[in-house]
Structures are given as structure tokens and as C-alpha cells.
Design an enzyme around this catalytic site. Structure first.
Site, mmCIF file in Angstrom:
data_model
loop_
_atom_site.group_PDB
_atom_site.id
_atom_site.type_symbol
_atom_site.label_atom_id
_atom_site.label_comp_id
_atom_site.label_asym_id
_atom_site.label_seq_id
_atom_site.Cartn_x
_atom_site.Cartn_y
_atom_site.Cartn_z
ATOM 1 N N ARG A 81 84.209 39.792 54.264
ATOM 2 C CA ARG A 81 84.310 39.384 55.670
ATOM 3 C C ARG A 81 83.106 38.527 56.037
ATOM 4 N NH1 ARG A 81 86.893 44.353 55.211
ATOM 5 N NH2 ARG A 81 89.117 44.026 55.571
ATOM 6 N N ASP A 91 89.350 40.264 49.463
ATOM 7 C CA ASP A 91 90.047 40.748 50.665
ATOM 8 C C ASP A 91 90.781 39.584 51.313
ATOM 9 O OD1 ASP A 91 90.772 42.277 53.064
ATOM 10 O OD2 ASP A 91 89.232 43.681 52.412
ATOM 11 N N HIS A 151 95.666 43.329 51.502
ATOM 12 C CA HIS A 151 94.327 42.749 51.685
ATOM 13 C C HIS A 151 94.075 41.653 50.645
ATOM 14 C CE1 HIS A 151 92.733 45.067 54.966
ATOM 15 N NE2 HIS A 151 93.053 46.212 54.401
ATOM 16 N N GLU A 191 96.144 50.131 53.086
ATOM 17 C CA GLU A 191 96.656 49.377 54.240
ATOM 18 C C GLU A 191 97.586 48.237 53.848
ATOM 19 O OE1 GLU A 191 93.249 49.862 57.583
ATOM 20 O OE2 GLU A 191 92.757 48.404 56.025
ATOM 21 N N TYR A 250 81.422 55.999 57.397
ATOM 22 C CA TYR A 250 81.600 54.563 57.616
ATOM 23 C C TYR A 250 80.396 54.029 58.400
ATOM 24 C CZ TYR A 250 86.097 53.526 55.514
ATOM 25 O OH TYR A 250 87.102 53.283 54.608
ATOM 26 N N TRP A 254 81.660 48.146 55.914
ATOM 27 C CA TRP A 254 82.569 47.005 56.089
ATOM 28 C C TRP A 254 81.898 45.973 56.974
ATOM 29 C CZ3 TRP A 254 86.341 47.205 52.751
ATOM 30 C CH2 TRP A 254 86.737 48.454 52.264
ATOM 31 N N GLU A 298 83.206 43.278 58.930
ATOM 32 C CA GLU A 298 83.884 42.449 59.942
ATOM 33 C C GLU A 298 82.921 42.032 61.053
ATOM 34 O OE1 GLU A 298 85.184 45.185 58.633
ATOM 35 O OE2 GLU A 298 87.378 45.158 58.599
HETATM 36 C C1 ACM Z 1 89.580 51.026 54.269
HETATM 37 O O1 ACM Z 1 88.691 51.246 55.101
HETATM 38 N N1 ACM Z 1 90.626 50.298 54.598
HETATM 39 C C2 ACM Z 1 89.511 51.560 52.931
#
Ligand code: ACM
Ligand code: ZN
Length: 710
Positions: free
Chosen positions: A111, A140, A201, A265, A363, A414, A416
Site C-alpha cells: 500500500r 496486493d 488481493h 478476503e 494489528y 498494514w 493503507e
Molecule cells: C488481513 O488483514 N486481511 C489478513
């Protein structure tokens, strides 16, 4: 009593993670150029110390480290580094070994890309806190970040995206750079786990090679977050040939026993309509049952084939917990991210699992304080304490004798909403230290009160390394707000998500320092004031400063009867705008029933096709206030005007959450509101997903409601 406790803690070596067994004796070993001859590192495979463990004896005259593995000696060295202060190492006796063999951290360069240098910085820090796996999320929707020689378009096309505002975001790692990072990590006993995402993804790959998707459509760019419907086509053999080719190059770069294939996802909408996918479903005889839909079984089939491909090259498969859907591949290891349920189910079936549940604290892209004042994030809520208190071994697995299948835990970062390296650091630290302690230290040796004191030393270590990190901000209980209003007196209270040495503030517009007035009790204001307030750490560093205007105002008068308007007058201007000031061009009237309908003048399309019609819309209306008083407003629209005055201006901020709440004093009666909404994508957030229009609450209460339009 508290002072005594603080004194005892100050005397105990400030180690993170806390060792399994430690005795502190009096005195210390002096480190000098000559004393290095009296520091001994001994490797003895027969010494009986568990793999990665070590023993350490520090006396006034000698330092002796013993381990059965090189990794153990490496960790003994990290402990010594942490123990040394001003050239002295306190005399200690330590027997130490990890609770878990998998002590993971994850980076997402897809990202927002990060350089090899920055990646090495994380490896360096994490290894010194005894973490041993770096999960590298290399592909991704928004970017393909690993050079694959057979498929050069993956990085030529998939490594670059043009954002909504025309700026370009790009980057990838050459195979040479990857080898370099993997070797750098190995020197620090960190294994790099590559992740190649399939079958969802994968838009970056599909942009480069459209034949990978069901409809083989060209996707020119993709610059928003979320899960698009466009995914790989497991009906075609091409997808598996491609993935095998990629894996063949990947495994030459990564010695890791495992390869992560993603699997999370993956939207199945395209598969339901795809002749090839449906033909595969028929050929395999896949049928919907209590274990899942036929399409979920198709995903399971695809994952099993990946397991076969990896096995051919002597590697094992890890996937996100969605790989349970439709049946787990025989030898898969599961990363449980949607809570612990997937991990528990997999472990009960005898599979190894790594716990990384998002909402339970693993997370580290989640916000770590009041979202109204913390930098924009993906949301949720994970304080340092919550990250620290997460334990990865569920009682259900202990009760069933399957707890041994939990091989460890991992924090994920992550990217983003991570727009800079320094912000990535801010999100990771110090929470990653909390994860490091849970990963290493025996459960009964963990102690939040001790950790939260020890963490200050680790943060000072980050300062020495030039690395950014989070310090709790002064927050207002019940919701922070930087634009406060009062009519006769304001009382403003502050707290922090964990104890700090003090909060310091000024009321004369100057920047607070460690010597400024200390916050003791709620602050009272009877005059318009600019309050600047920050948290102060035990080692004298300040958090970012909050600037809060506390304004004395006369209530704004209600509208006269003749100015009161019923219903909403709205107009729309087509175009790509980032801020309200940029809106130009012909406006045409539109009909809306509610303010939030401004966001639905075009349909939401998660796939971001080139045909999207962006626009700006404005609405004017009246609303009624029952009592004279101070009201707080919140909106993730671009602007909110009350009685002709601009109250909220979100400017070019990412409109993920409302972070410019503001107050106004209003007389009982009818007032006017004007809202400006822009359908755009800022920082990857697609504003058509915002549905909250204008919210209000009486100041001092927490009863938010939609503004009541007449
Ligand atoms: C994830 O957070 N989609 C693994
Ligand atoms: Zn298909």
C-alpha cells in the site's frame, strides 16, 4: 508506597522482553577496551539449554554467556546490550529461552512502499528485542513489490500506481535487494517469510497480466483500499502456471521453510458468473454444503494446489484463516487474523497456527488513542496495554490438549494509512515491544505495571536510533475536540491512555516545554484562550503538542421566521476535486431527502473502474435546536457551515473519520446548515463510503445524533 515501587523497578534491569529467570546481585562489571577479554561467549550444542535460549552470568570480574545455538548467543548479546548503561553491566544471573518459536512482525510495502534501508531498520530493532520472523507482504491490489524475471510487467506495471490526485506511488525490490535483506535478517536470526497473495488481493498482478482474472478485463489503475471483486481465476490453468513460475523464483530467494500464499478476503462474485470457474466446479463435483459454498470449495481447491506446488519445492504453506473455508489443505499452517476462531478450529484439527487476531491487539495499524486526535488510521482501537495483554493460547486449546499447536504470535502493520516512514514507526512502536515480550517471556513472568515502566528505556533506545514512536496524547474523556466554545465558563479535563510523568500546558500561545505548568486538575477558562498541552515522559521528552482553542462566545441567534426553509436544497458539480476551494463548473440541482444522500448520487463501485463520475455536492437546510447551549458538531463531509459560518473544514485530509469536530453556541430555535461533500479519493480512502453526514451533540454529553433537518 508508589515511590518505593518505582525505586525497586528502577533498580531492576530494564529488559524487554523480560527474561525467563533472572537474579540481580549487587555491583557491576565495568566495560572497558581491556575488559572484552573477560567477556566469554560459549557455544555448546550439548549444554542442554533450549534452542534460542542462553544463560548469562555477570560478576564484577567476568561475563559468561552460554548457549546451544548461535541464535542463543545472539540473544545473550542483545540482553547484554540492553543491560549496559554508562559502561556498566549490573551483576546478574540469567537463564532465558523463548516461550514461542514464532515471534513475528509483518510489513506491508504494497500500500505504501518502504525502502530496503527502512526495512533493515525494522529488522535491526525487532531482532534486538528477540523477534525472529519478518512476514513480508510483497503483493496486493495496490502494488506488486518483488521482481519476477519471467513476468517483468508485474513490477513495471504492477509496481506503480497513479493516485486520484495524479501523484505516482511506486517501488519494488529487485531480486538482488531481496537477497540482501534476507541475508541481513539471517545475520540477526530473523527468517523472512514471503507472502505472495492469491487468489484475491491480486489486482496489481491482474493489471500487469489481465489473463489472470475471470473476465480478462484491463484494469488501468487501482488506488483505493478494500477488497475488489476482481480476483484471479482458478477456473483457468494459466493462474496456476503463473503462480508456480512465481513460486519457483521466490523460493530461490527465500530459504524460509514456509511460504505465505495469502488466501484472505477473496470475493467470489466473479467466480459465480465465470464459465471457466463454473466448469471447474462441475468437473471437480464441488457442491455447497455446511462447510461452505461451491465457490468457497473452489478456493480451497486452489489453496490445495498451492500446497502441492510448494511441496514440490520442499516448502510448506501458510495462509490467512480464510483458507479454512471449504476445507483446510492437509498440511497448512494458519495465521488467525479474524479473531482466534480460525486458529482454534485449525489447531483442533491438528494444524499449527500463528495467532495474529486483529481486534484483540495484534494489528498495529489500529489507532492507539482517541481517533479524534490521533493521526488518521484504519480505526479500531489498540492501546499499548491491550497489545501487551493479548495472550495467544486460548483456554479451549489448553482444555483439549492442543495448545502446542500455537507456535507463536505476530503483529501486523498494514500500510493503507501509513503515508510516511516516520508514521510507520509511530504505529509500530512501542506496541511491537509489547508483542515481543508476549512472544518471548513466560506468561507468569509478564507484568503490565513493570512493562509500562521498562518501555520508557526501550523508547529512549528508539530516540538514539532516530526512530519515531507513539507517546500518549492528552485526551478529553468522552471525546477529544480542538475547537471548544463556552458562554460563561469552560472546564476541560484531560487523561492519557497510560500513565505519563505529567501533562504540561501553556495558555499564552507559547509552546509547552518540560518546565511548563503541570496539569493537576481540570482546567477552568473564563476568557477566550489558546491552550497548548502535551504529555511529558519520565525521560523528559514531550508528545506532539495539542493546540485547543477555548472560545467565549455569545450564542448565535436563531433564524427569523421568514428565513426558515423546509427541506434540502442541493446541487451537484461534476469533476475531480480534492478540496472545496477547487470546486468550479456548472452546478445543477439535485433532489435529496437526507444530507447523507449527497454520498449516493453515484453508485459505490469497489473496483474503481475508469468510468467513475466524481463530483462535488452542496446542500442547504435548516435544523432546530431545542435549548440554548453549546453544541459539538462532527462530519466527514468536506465542510460544514452553521448560520453562514464555516465550522468544520476537513480540507484535503483523509476523510476516513471525522477529526475536525468543532463547537458552536446556539440559541434555541432554527439555524441554517450548509454541507459541502466531495466524492473523491484522498489517501486511498474513497469518500463515497462515508455515510454519516452531520452529527451533533450537546457539549459535555456523549449523545451524538444526526442533525435534525426541518
Ligand atoms: C488481513 O488483514 N486481511 C489478513
Ligand atoms: Zn474464473
Amino acid at each position: 508506597m508508589l515511590k518505593l515501587l518505582a525505586l525497586i523497578l528502577a533498580l531492576v534491569p530494564q529488559l524487554i522482553p523480560a527474561p525467563a529467570e533472572m537474579q540481580v546481585r549487587g555491583g557491576s562489571f565495568k566495560v572497558t577496551p581491556a575488559s572484552s577479554a573477560r567477556i566469554e561467549y560459549k557455544l555448546d550444542p550439548e549444554c542442554g539449554i533450549p534452542a534460542e535460549g542462553y544463560s548469562l552470568e555477570v560478576t564484577r570480574t567476568r561475563v559468561r554467556a552460554l548457549a546451544s545455538t548461535e541464535a542463543g548467543l545472539f540473544y545473550a548479546r542483545q540482553t547484554l546490550n540492553q543491560l549496559e548503561e554508562n559502561g556498566q553491566i549490573p551483576c546478574v544471573s540469567i537463564k532465558d529461552y523463548p516461550r514461542f518459536s514464532w515471534r513475528g512482525f509483518h510489513l506491508d510495502p504494497c500500500r505504501h512502499f518502504l525502502s530496503v534501508e527502512e526495512t533493515k531498520k525494522f529488522i535491526d530493532i525487532m531482532a534486538s528485542y528477540k523477534m525472529n520472523v519478518m512476514h513480508w507482504h510483497l503483493t496486493d491490489d495496490q502494488g506488486w513489490r518483488i521482481q519476477i524475471k519471467k513476468y517483468p510487467r508485474l513490477t513495471e506495471v504492477g509496481g506503480t500506481r497513479t493516485e486520484f490526485d495524479g501523484s505516482v506511488h511506486q517501488g519494488y525490490y529487485t531480486q538482488e535487494e531481496i537477497r540482501d535483506v534476507v541475508a541481513y535478517a539471517a545475520e540477526r536470526h530473523v527468517t523472512v517469510l514471503p507472502e505472495i497473495e492469491m487468489p484475491g488481493h491480486a489486482i496489481a498482478a491482474i493489471r500487469a497480466y489481465p489473463g489472470l482474472s475471470c473476465t480478462k478485463e484491463t484494469v488501468s489503475t487501482f488506488y483505493t483500499w478494500g477488497s475488489p471483486d476482481i480476483v484471479m481465476c482458478p477456473g483457468s490453468e494459466y493462474m496456476f502456471e503463473f503462480l508456480e513460475d512465481v513460486i519457483r523464483e521466490v523460493i530461490r530467494l527465500f530459504p524460509s521453510e514456509y511460504v505465505h500464499i495469502g488466501g484472505d478476503e477473496c470475493k467470489k462474485a466473479k467466480w459465480e458468473k465465470c464459465p471457466a470457474c463454473q466448469a471447474r466446479i462441475r468437473a471437480l463435483g464441488l457442491k455447497a454444503d455446511e462447510k461452505g459454498t461451491a465457490e468457497e470449495k473452489l478456493q480451497s481447491y486452489a489453496v490445495r494446489r498451492m500446497e502441492g506446488i510448494l511441496a514440490k519445492y520442499g516448502r510448506k504453506l501458510i495462509g490467512w484463516d480464510e483458507i479454512l473455508e471449504g476445507g483446510l489443505s492437509p498440511n497448512a499452517t494458519v495465521m488467525s487474523w479474524r479473531g482466534e476462531a480460525g486458529g482454534i478450529a485449525a489447531a483442533l484439527e491438528g494444524h499449527d497456527v500463528i495467532m495474529t487476531p486483529s481486534k484483540e491487539g495484534m494489528y498495529l495499524d489500529h489507532v492507539q488513542g482517541d481517533p479524534k486526535i490521533e493521526p488518521v488510521s484504519i480505526g479500531n482501537y489498540t492501546t499499548l496495554e491491550k497489545a501487551y495483554n493479548y495472550d495467544p493460547v486460548p483456554q479451549e486449546l489448553i482444555d483439549n490438549g492442543k495448545d502446542g499447536h500455537v507456535i507463536g504470535l505476530q503483529c501486523n502493520n498494514w500500510s493503507e494509512y501509513i503515508y510516511s516512514d516516520s508514521h510507520r514507526e509511530y504505529m509500530l512502536f512501542p506496541r511491537a515491544f509489547a508483542v515481543a515480550e508476549t512472544a518471548w517471556t513466560p506468561k507468569d513472568r509478564k507484568d503490565w505495571e513493570s512493562f509500562r515502566v521498562r518501555v520508557d528505556k526501550a523508547c529512549q533506545d528508539l530516540d538514539d536510533r532516530g526512530v519515531n514512536y507513539h507517546i500518549p496524547l492528552p485526551e478529553q474523556p468522552g471525546g477529544s475536540c480542538d475547537h471548544l466554545v463556552f458562554t460563561d465558563k469552560a472546564v476541560v479535563e484531560f487523561t492519557t491512555t497510560r500513565p505519563v510523568a505529567a501533562m504540561v500546558y501553556t495558555v499564552d500561545g507559547s509552546e509547552p516545554t518540560a518546565k511548563s505548568e503541570r496539569y493537576q486538575k481540570p482546567l477552568e477558562f473564563t476568557r477566550t484562550t489558546t491552550l497548548k498541552i502535551a504529555s511529558l515522559t519520565s525521560y523528559g521528552k514531550l508528545s506532539p503538542v495539542r493546540t485547543i482553542t477555548v472560545s467565549k462566545e455569545e450564542p448565535w441567534p436563531a433564524l427569523p421566521e421568514e428565513a426558515v426553509q423546509k427541506g434540502i436544497r442541493a446541487s451537484r458539480t461534476d469533476g475531480r476535486f480534492v478540496t472545496a476551494a477547487q470546486i468550479t463548473g456548472p452546478a445543477r440541482e439535485v433532489k435529496v431527502e437526507r444530507l447523507r444522500d449527497l454520498t449516493t448520487l453515484e453508485p459505490f463501485d469497489r473496483n474503481m473502474p475508469d468510468t467513475l463520475q466524481f463530483y462535488a455536492a452542496q446542500a442547504q437546510a435548516c435544523f432546530k435546536v431545542k435549548e440554548t447551549g453549546v453544541y459539538r458538531f462532527s462530519s466527514d463531509c468536506d465542510q460544514v457551515w452553521i448560520d453562514g459560518k464555516l465550522l468544520i473544514d476537513n480540507g484535503d485530509q483523509v476523510k476516513r473519520f471525522s477529526r475536525e469536530d468543532a463547537e458552536a453556541a446556539l440559541q434555541a430555535g432554527v439555524h441554517s446548515v450548509k454541507v459541502v461533500y466531495i466524492y473523491n479519493v484522498i489517501g486511498g480512502w474513497n469518500s463515497i463510503r462515508n455515510k454519516t453526514d452531520v452529527q451533533m451533540t450537546k457539549s459535555g454529553t456523549d449523545k451524538w445524533r444526526r442533525i435534525d433537518i426541518l
